[in-house]
Design an enzyme around this catalytic site. Structure first.
Site, PDB file in Angstrom:
ATOM      1  N   GLN A   1       0.828  -1.205   0.000  1.00  0.00           N
ATOM      2  CA  GLN A   1       0.000   0.000   0.000  1.00  0.00           C
ATOM      3  C   GLN A   1       0.863   1.255   0.000  1.00  0.00           C
ATOM      4  O   GLN A   1       1.567   1.535   0.974  1.00  0.00           O
ATOM      5  CB  GLN A   1      -0.885  -0.002   1.261  1.00  0.00           C
ATOM      6  CG  GLN A   1      -1.764   1.235   1.400  1.00  0.00           C
ATOM      7  CD  GLN A   1      -2.427   1.303   2.770  1.00  0.00           C
ATOM      8  OE1 GLN A   1      -1.948   0.718   3.749  1.00  0.00           O
ATOM      9  NE2 GLN A   1      -3.542   2.007   2.857  1.00  0.00           N
ATOM     10  N   GLY A   2       0.806   2.019  -1.063  1.00  0.00           N
ATOM     11  CA  GLY A   2       1.619   3.230  -1.159  1.00  0.00           C
ATOM     12  C   GLY A   2       0.787   4.486  -1.014  1.00  0.00           C
ATOM     13  O   GLY A   2       0.490   5.176  -1.992  1.00  0.00           O
ATOM     14  N   TYR A   3       0.414   4.776   0.216  1.00  0.00           N
ATOM     15  CA  TYR A   3      -0.326   6.007   0.502  1.00  0.00           C
ATOM     16  C   TYR A   3       0.601   7.051   1.145  1.00  0.00           C
ATOM     17  O   TYR A   3       0.828   8.118   0.618  1.00  0.00           O
ATOM     18  CB  TYR A   3      -1.475   5.723   1.475  1.00  0.00           C
ATOM     19  CG  TYR A   3      -2.732   5.154   0.862  1.00  0.00           C
ATOM     20  CD1 TYR A   3      -2.708   4.499  -0.358  1.00  0.00           C
ATOM     21  CD2 TYR A   3      -3.949   5.266   1.534  1.00  0.00           C
ATOM     22  CE1 TYR A   3      -3.865   3.969  -0.907  1.00  0.00           C
ATOM     23  CE2 TYR A   3      -5.114   4.749   0.985  1.00  0.00           C
ATOM     24  CZ  TYR A   3      -5.070   4.095  -0.225  1.00  0.00           C
ATOM     25  OH  TYR A   3      -6.210   3.584  -0.745  1.00  0.00           O
ATOM     26  N   SER A   4       1.108   6.690   2.336  1.00  0.00           N
ATOM     27  CA  SER A   4       1.834   7.670   3.154  1.00  0.00           C
ATOM     28  C   SER A   4       3.125   8.128   2.493  1.00  0.00           C
ATOM     29  O   SER A   4       3.757   7.372   1.747  1.00  0.00           O
ATOM     30  CB  SER A   4       2.179   7.071   4.512  1.00  0.00           C
ATOM     31  OG  SER A   4       1.024   6.571   5.125  1.00  0.00           O
TER      32      SER A   4
ATOM     33  N   GLU B   1     -10.693  -1.254   5.436  1.00  0.00           N
ATOM     34  CA  GLU B   1      -9.556  -1.571   6.286  1.00  0.00           C
ATOM     35  C   GLU B   1      -9.990  -1.554   7.742  1.00  0.00           C
ATOM     36  O   GLU B   1      -9.567  -2.360   8.545  1.00  0.00           O
ATOM     37  CB  GLU B   1      -8.444  -0.545   6.026  1.00  0.00           C
ATOM     38  CG  GLU B   1      -7.159  -0.802   6.789  1.00  0.00           C
ATOM     39  CD  GLU B   1      -6.108   0.293   6.551  1.00  0.00           C
ATOM     40  OE1 GLU B   1      -6.296   1.126   5.650  1.00  0.00           O
ATOM     41  OE2 GLU B   1      -5.118   0.305   7.286  1.00  0.00           O
TER      42      GLU B   1
ATOM     43  N   SER C   1      -4.252   7.475  12.511  1.00  0.00           N
ATOM     44  CA  SER C   1      -3.913   7.415  13.942  1.00  0.00           C
ATOM     45  C   SER C   1      -5.173   7.530  14.804  1.00  0.00           C
ATOM     46  O   SER C   1      -6.210   8.000  14.336  1.00  0.00           O
ATOM     47  CB  SER C   1      -2.952   8.546  14.298  1.00  0.00           C
ATOM     48  OG  SER C   1      -3.671   9.768  14.370  1.00  0.00           O
TER      49      SER C   1
HETATM   50  C1  LIG Z   1       4.287   0.119  11.332  1.00  0.00           C
HETATM   51  C2  LIG Z   1       3.576   1.006  10.362  1.00  0.00           C
HETATM   52  C3  LIG Z   1       3.082   0.467   9.188  1.00  0.00           C
HETATM   53  C4  LIG Z   1       2.475   1.296   8.241  1.00  0.00           C
HETATM   54  N1  LIG Z   1       2.086   0.750   7.040  1.00  0.00           N
HETATM   55  C5  LIG Z   1       1.687   1.590   6.046  1.00  0.00           C
HETATM   56  C6  LIG Z   1       1.472   1.096   4.729  1.00  0.00           C
HETATM   57  O1  LIG Z   1       1.612  -0.111   4.465  1.00  0.00           O
HETATM   58  N2  LIG Z   1       1.125   1.963   3.754  1.00  0.00           N
HETATM   59  C7  LIG Z   1       0.948   3.295   4.010  1.00  0.00           C
HETATM   60  O2  LIG Z   1       0.598   4.026   3.094  1.00  0.00           O
HETATM   61  N3  LIG Z   1       1.130   3.804   5.252  1.00  0.00           N
HETATM   62  C8  LIG Z   1       1.508   2.981   6.273  1.00  0.00           C
HETATM   63  N4  LIG Z   1       1.744   3.488   7.524  1.00  0.00           N
HETATM   64  C9  LIG Z   1       1.681   4.950   7.733  1.00  0.00           C
HETATM   65  C10 LIG Z   1       0.617   5.418   8.681  1.00  0.00           C
HETATM   66  O3  LIG Z   1      -0.615   5.423   8.069  1.00  0.00           O
HETATM   67  C11 LIG Z   1       1.051   6.809   9.199  1.00  0.00           C
HETATM   68  O4  LIG Z   1       2.130   6.603  10.061  1.00  0.00           O
HETATM   69  C12 LIG Z   1      -0.052   7.524   9.908  1.00  0.00           C
HETATM   70  O5  LIG Z   1      -0.991   7.982   8.995  1.00  0.00           O
HETATM   71  C13 LIG Z   1       0.459   8.710  10.742  1.00  0.00           C
HETATM   72  O6  LIG Z   1       1.238   9.561   9.964  1.00  0.00           O
HETATM   73  P1  LIG Z   1       2.660  10.049  10.469  1.00  0.00           P
HETATM   74  O7  LIG Z   1       3.413   8.879  10.890  1.00  0.00           O
HETATM   75  O8  LIG Z   1       3.230  10.905   9.427  1.00  0.00           O
HETATM   76  O9  LIG Z   1       2.354  10.902  11.769  1.00  0.00           O
HETATM   77  P2  LIG Z   1       1.895  12.431  11.793  1.00  0.00           P
HETATM   78  O10 LIG Z   1       0.768  12.619  10.875  1.00  0.00           O
HETATM   79  O11 LIG Z   1       3.067  13.293  11.653  1.00  0.00           O
HETATM   80  O12 LIG Z   1       1.324  12.532  13.261  1.00  0.00           O
HETATM   81  C14 LIG Z   1       2.134  12.760  14.412  1.00  0.00           C
HETATM   82  C15 LIG Z   1       1.194  12.852  15.608  1.00  0.00           C
HETATM   83  O13 LIG Z   1       0.311  13.949  15.457  1.00  0.00           O
HETATM   84  C16 LIG Z   1      -1.045  13.532  15.571  1.00  0.00           C
HETATM   85  N5  LIG Z   1      -1.883  14.353  14.728  1.00  0.00           N
HETATM   86  C17 LIG Z   1      -1.704  14.640  13.420  1.00  0.00           C
HETATM   87  N6  LIG Z   1      -2.701  15.426  12.984  1.00  0.00           N
HETATM   88  C18 LIG Z   1      -3.517  15.638  14.030  1.00  0.00           C
HETATM   89  C19 LIG Z   1      -4.728  16.376  14.209  1.00  0.00           C
HETATM   90  N7  LIG Z   1      -5.287  17.048  13.213  1.00  0.00           N
HETATM   91  N8  LIG Z   1      -5.305  16.373  15.423  1.00  0.00           N
HETATM   92  C20 LIG Z   1      -4.745  15.685  16.455  1.00  0.00           C
HETATM   93  N9  LIG Z   1      -3.611  14.990  16.338  1.00  0.00           N
HETATM   94  C21 LIG Z   1      -3.003  14.956  15.139  1.00  0.00           C
HETATM   95  C22 LIG Z   1      -1.000  12.087  15.144  1.00  0.00           C
HETATM   96  O14 LIG Z   1      -2.116  11.379  15.637  1.00  0.00           O
HETATM   97  C23 LIG Z   1       0.309  11.627  15.745  1.00  0.00           C
HETATM   98  O15 LIG Z   1       0.116  11.325  17.090  1.00  0.00           O
HETATM   99  C24 LIG Z   1       2.312   2.675   8.505  1.00  0.00           C
HETATM  100  C25 LIG Z   1       2.782   3.200   9.707  1.00  0.00           C
HETATM  101  C26 LIG Z   1       3.412   2.390  10.630  1.00  0.00           C
HETATM  102  C27 LIG Z   1       3.915   3.004  11.900  1.00  0.00           C
END
Ligand SMILES: Cc1cc2nc3c(=O)[nH]c(=O)nc-3n(C[C@H](O)[C@H](O)[C@H](O)COP(=O)(O)OP(=O)(O)OC[C@H]3O[C@@H](n4cnc5c(N)ncnc54)[C@H](O)[C@@H]3O)c2cc1C
Lengths: 400, 375
Positions: free
Chosen positions: A126-129, A245, A385
């Site tokens: 999955q290539g979203y993030s 999901e 999250s």
């Molecule tokens: C082990 C693992 C596997 C993953 N697998 C995949 C994958 O296969 N494919 C894929 O596409 N992605 C994947 N992800 C990515 C995942 O979806 C992101 O990590 C997630 O969306 C959070 O983004 P970030 O890590 O950039 O944190 P950030 O968005 O930078 O968030 C940092 C903190 O701020 C909080 N925050 C952010 N915005 C707000 C808001 N508006 N209000 C309150 N709090 C907020 C967050 O909840 C978090 O606590 C994976 C992540 C992990 C850790």
């Protein structure tokens, strides 16, 4: 209102139970029981067995090879699977891209991709993030620029789970920057991972494992026929996918199984003067966990029942994501606490099947307790999250 | 009541703080942790040269006469630097028993080199069946001529693999869980009959399983009176509890700081995530946990220094670290998003150490069960 199962449902459960008893390979079972990480072949072999018995497309419509099961059947299946301690199906193909393809793909795409997904012939990721687009996914920067019959893709995807095994990736990329809302210029594209210009770099997680990756696209040329649905509508498709999901995300069956085993562990007086089960503090935590799990289970069942009457899983599924992952993490914590000093050893060698007996420092049924606890801090971060889920509930359920 | 520290104490604090700040960078820490022994021998020599390995010992023994305050100041900085060198197992645990029980001769033979940094030591007290009960001792020391023979299995012995010298608890009389009958011995780790298997721990330290098979020790290796070791063991574990709790407070401070900084830099939805009130409140909670934990740490240290029966204060502190402290660590990771669960980021390693501190010397549950709740 009726708590009981029909005779047909019980017959179904027995059939599924027999399947897991007979068909779940002993070597994979042993790895899972001992906390040894499964390799790609293990997953594929197991999923092919599920497919042979028609058990892969649990949520798929019958016309595409799905089971057509009722919510109760899905629930019973998940319970039997958890009780067998059988590994979950890797979700990216069957639970994520599959539903998008059968909902929005064209006929050629359905024929080309769906059978291989059900049969686990192709591993998807999955290539979203992206590094700059996590919670704020709509800010993604990966570009797909049209050039004749191809999109030329440039950008970086990250946290790509098990991307090191993947043959294909589904990604969200920007096809148009000249739009009113950021969400509008995003398209849903399928790419062969062997396309020149796509490279995968490992990211090591907190406990030392390799399950996530960074995927770079440098002038990767992907045929236009790999666009799913309409250009610029990828955000909508992606959101549908996210809700799929989240339906399975409560993980009730698995948590029930783990709680049952934890209670067994706490009842045996392997450490200290009395079994943990008889120590008021730990017992209190077990009770609170069991209560919370019951609440989660019946919330999950209510959601399943609503889906059965034709309602799509709505923003309420955010409850399941939050409470389900909190439950997983809570159980991880209790296992770690139950281990006492044995949470400490870090002996990667012992997590291979041929580890000499001498290497098994910790003779425990749950030798990876702290590693799992650390690793599963991810659960409240990925899949949107838990903070973002609360924002969704606040906005779309409470109307704030 | 006086919360201030003396000039000497302040100098010690400054010197350790400066060293951690200027020289103990995270990358070389990671390198040291990845070696066979799990720490840097050069660093250890430096610690000795700077006098830190001498801090908790009396001047007669060649030490600096430090008490609970000095231990706290030192360990807090070690927490901030996430120091992997075996100060806790060698100096606080093994050294703690030797300084209390060893005779002049025994000190000359076993302790002087430890204080000088020439030899490493470990305290082998935990056993597979014992969980956190110090009185649960199955390893036996049977009288044999004018000495003893040790038999049995000690588990998760911190620094057990690198130690030259082992201090061992063993039963000279009584039943497995009796308070009486536990004796302490000092042995050369290379003695015949000692088998060790060392391994890293999840928080980048090292521990070992140690098997004693017919290990002969002389009468001059018995520390203190036979059968009366439990009180000393308990006093040493109390010191060690203060040490790891101070370390935890140092870690918490770093985690809070790093989380604040990250939240101000990380932009999502066009703004720093620090601007979300939902997250601000979480960071306020983390800040309050840190302040409250520091209060309990100072309370415990002052009670210990006043010799005023610190049991309840130590239980309280350890409970706080294992409950609220763990929450602080989890929040630091959560607020870093995906970055928080990567090996690359130091935050993950601070979090792991903080979490494992709960596991040492009785976790929060253990201390809740022991807490002397008075009516
Ligand atoms: C082990 C693992 C596997 C993953 N697998 C995949 C994958 O296969 N494919 C894929 O596409 N992605 C994947 N992800 C990515 C995942 O979806 C992101 O990590 C997630 O969306 C959070 O983004 P970030 O890590 O950039 O944190 P950030 O968005 O930078 O968030 C940092 C903190 O701020 C909080 N925050 C952010 N915005 C707000 C808001 N508006 N209000 C309150 N709090 C907020 C967050 O909840 C978090 O606590 C994976 C992540 C992990 C850790």
């Amino acid at each position: 209102m009726d708590l009981s199962f029909t005779p047909e449902e019980i017959a179904f459960r027995d059939e599924v139970r027999a399947f897991f008893a007979d068909e779940y390979p002993a070597d994979i079972r042993e790895k899972v029981n001992r906390g040894i990480r499964l390799d790609k072949d293990d997953h594929v072999r197991w999923q092919k067995i599920l497919a042979q018995h028609g058990y892969m497309g649990v949520n798929w419509p019958v016309e595409y090879g799905g089971t057509g099961w009722s919510p109760v059947q899905k629930y019973l299946f998940s319970i039997e699977m958890a009780n067998a301690n059988a590994p979950d199906v890797v979700p990216f193909g069957v639970n994520m891209v599959g539903p998008v393809i059968y909902s929005y793909g064209n006929e050629a795409q359905k024929q080309r991709f769906l059978p291989d997904i059900l049969e686990s012939n192709v591993w998807w990721c999955q290539g979203y993030s992206e590094p700059g687009a996590g919670s704020d996914l709509a800010s993604l920067k990966t570009m797909a620029v049209r050039d004749g019959d191809h999109y030329v893709i440039n950008g970086t995807k990250t946290w790509t789970t098990l991307g090191q095994h993947a043959e294909w990736i589904f990604l969200l990329a920007r096809t148009n920057t000249d739009v009113a809302r950021r969400q509008e210029g995003i398209s849903f594209i399928l790419a062969d991972m062997s396309t020149p210009g796509i490279t995968v770099r490992p990211i090591i997680t907190i406990e030392g494992g390799h399950e996530v990756n960074e995927v770079h696209f440098e002038d990767a040329r992907v045929p236009v026929e790999n666009l799913v649905g309409e250009e610029g509508r990828g955000w909508t498709y992606g959101k549908v996918l996210l809700q799929h999901e989240r339906t399975n995300i409560a993980g009730v069956a698995r948590s029930k199984y783990r709680l049952a085993r934890l209670k067994e562990l706490a009842s045996s007086s392997q450490h200290g003067a009395k079994p943990l089960m008889e120590q008021a503090t730990f017992r209190g935590k077990l009770v609170a966990t069991e209560v919370a799990l019951k609440a989660l289970e019946y919330t999950d069942l209510r959601t399943l029942a609503a889906v059965a009457t034709g309602k799509a899983p709505g923003p309420e599924s955010s409850i399941l994501k939050i409470k389900g992952t909190e439950m997983q993490q809570r159980l991880d914590t209790l296992y770690m606490e139950a281990a006492g000093y044995y949470a400490l050893p870090y002996v990667p060698d012992q997590f291979t099947l041929d580890a000499a007996d001498d290497d098994v420092v910790v003779d425990s049924s749950e030798p990876t307790t702290a590693l799992r606890y650390f690793n599963y801090r991810k659960a409240s971060i990925y899949g949107g999250s838990n903070e973002i889920q609360k924002n969704i509930i606040a906005k779309h359920v409470l109307g704030l | 009541m006086d919360f201030s520290i003396s000039e000497d104490q302040s100098m010690l604090q400054d010197s350790v703080a400066r060293f951690i700040q200027d020289e103990y960078d995270f990358d070389s820490r990671q390198e040291a942790a990845a070696t066979d022994t799990g720490f840097s021998a050069d660093r250890w020599r430096e610690f000795a040269e700077l006098g830190w390995t001498a801090v908790p010992f009396s001047e007669e023994d060649g030490g600096l006469d430090g008490g609970a305050v000095e231990l706290m100041l030192l360990m807090e900085q070690f927490g901030r630097g996430l120091v992997v060198e075996p100060y806790l197992p060698c100096i606080v645990l093994a050294g703690g028993v030797l300084k209390r029980l060893a005779t002049e001769d025994q000190k000359a033979t076993w302790l002087a080199d430890i204080i000088g940094g020439e030899k490493l030591a470990a305290l082998a007290y935990a056993e597979p069946q014992a969980r956190y009960d110090l009185n649960d001792v199955a390893v036996t020391a049977s009288a044999d001529g004018d000495g003893y023979v040790l038999n049995g299995h000690k588990t998760v012995v911190l620094n057990g693999g690198s130690a030259d010298t082992l201090v061992v608890s063993a039963r000279t009389s009584g039943e497995r869980q009796d308070a009486e009958g536990i004796s302490l011995f000092v042995v050369d780790a290379s003695s015949a009959g000692i088998k060790r298997k060392a391994y890293p721990t999840v928080d980048a330290r090292q521990a070992a399983e140690i098997h004693f098979e017919q290990v002969r020790v002389g009468a001059d290796q018995l520390l203190g009176a036979a059968g009366e070791g439990l009180a000393t063991l308990k006093a040493v574990i109390d010191d060690a509890t203060i040490a790891v709790c101070a370390e935890a407070v140092g870690i918490m401070q770093v985690l809070n700081y790093k989380t604040l900084e990250y939240s101000k830099q990380r932009v999502q939805f066009g703004v720093p995530i620090a601007s979300f009130q939902a997250l601000q409140h979480r960071m306020v909670e983390m800040f309050m946990i840190y302040e409250q934990t520091r209060s309990l740490l100072l309370h415990a240290v002052m009670t210990e220094e006043a010799d005023a029966g610190a049991d309840a204060a130590l239980h309280a502190l350890k409970i706080q670290i294992g409950t609220e402290g763990r929450k602080l660590g989890e929040e630091a990771v959560q607020l870093h998003g995906g970055m928080g669960v990567t090996w690359e980021l130091d935050v993950a390693h601070y979090f792991k150490r903080l979490t494992m501190i709960d596991t040492l010397f009785g976790n929060a549950d253990h201390h809740i069960e022991q807490y002397p709740l008075a009516v």
